[in-house]
Design an enzyme around this catalytic site. Structure first.
Site, PDB file in Angstrom:
ATOM      1  N   HIS A  53       0.899  -1.107  -0.100  1.00 34.22           N
ATOM      2  CA  HIS A  53       0.084   0.078  -0.071  1.00 34.22           C
ATOM      3  C   HIS A  53       0.873   1.126   0.048  1.00 34.22           C
ATOM      4  CE1 HIS A  53      -3.638  -2.069   1.725  1.00 34.22           C
ATOM      5  NE2 HIS A  53      -3.309  -2.648   0.639  1.00 34.22           N
ATOM      6  N   GLU A  55       0.946   3.863   1.705  1.00 35.90           N
ATOM      7  CA  GLU A  55       1.592   4.223   3.252  1.00 35.90           C
ATOM      8  C   GLU A  55       2.673   3.415   3.526  1.00 35.90           C
ATOM      9  OE1 GLU A  55      -1.716   3.586   2.201  1.00 35.90           O
ATOM     10  OE2 GLU A  55      -3.329   4.063   3.736  1.00 35.90           O
ATOM     11  N   CYS A  83      -6.500   1.664   5.889  1.00 39.68           N
ATOM     12  CA  CYS A  83      -6.989   0.479   6.395  1.00 39.68           C
ATOM     13  C   CYS A  83      -6.219   0.050   7.633  1.00 39.68           C
ATOM     14  CB  CYS A  83      -6.662  -0.701   5.296  1.00 39.68           C
ATOM     15  SG  CYS A  83      -4.903  -1.130   5.199  1.00 39.68           S
ATOM     16  N   CYS A  86      -2.271  -0.412   7.498  1.00 34.21           N
ATOM     17  CA  CYS A  86      -1.575   0.840   7.303  1.00 34.21           C
ATOM     18  C   CYS A  86      -1.932   1.547   8.760  1.00 34.21           C
ATOM     19  CB  CYS A  86      -1.892   1.667   6.284  1.00 34.21           C
ATOM     20  SG  CYS A  86      -1.687   0.856   4.617  1.00 34.21           S
TER      21      CYS A  86
END
Length: 151
Positions: A53, A55, A83, A86
């Site tokens: 992801h 992040e 999410c 993260c």
């Protein structure tokens, strides 16, 4: 000169890079003392790795840039509410502040779902809805090409 919209727009530009690679269009930027120290976008599909992801990739780059395991005094700008994975990483590296664009009532875990920071030792300041409309439109348009989605 620098404000939240400025840095969110740079995160948005990174989200566009994800979009052009047929990734979920999420971008992130990490700032320390008004200087960008890391930027990233989703690379889940390209790298065949569900952990990639924006992040997480941005955190890895920032830690490498600073030579530190914690990002104390740093701010994260990300185009979508993080999410659970993260959000956990965000708390673990001790961000000062988190700014996000679009809210994610289904999978977001900062202000929705599990609200991860309620259960962590480190609790960054959180500001949602920064440049929300354009971040949300980008995501909605992407998902409309993948499946029926009402935004």
């Amino acid at each position: 000169m620098f404000n939240n919209a400025f840095f969110m727009n740079i995160a948005y530009e990174n989200a566009l890079l994800a979009l052009h690679s047929d990734e979920v269009p999420v971008g992130a930027v990490i700032v320390k003392d008004t200087k960008i120290i890391a930027r990233a976008h989703n690379l889940v599909e390209k790298n065949k790795n569900a952990l990639h992801h924006a992040e997480i990739l941005c955190i890895q780059e920032a830690c490498k840039t600073l030579g530190e395991k914690y990002l104390i005094g740093c701010d994260l700008y990300v185009t979508l509410e993080p999410c659970i994975m993260c959000a956990g990483a965000i708390a673990h590296v001790k961000f000062r502040r988190v700014y996000f664009g679009a809210y994610d009532p289904k999978r977001g875990s900062v202000e929705h779902a599990l609200q991860v920071f309620k259960y962590t030792n480190h609790k960054p300041e959180v500001y949602g809805g920064i440049c929300e409309k354009k971040c949300k439109i980008l995501l909605c348009d992407y998902f409309k090409t993948k499946r029926v989605l009402s935004c």
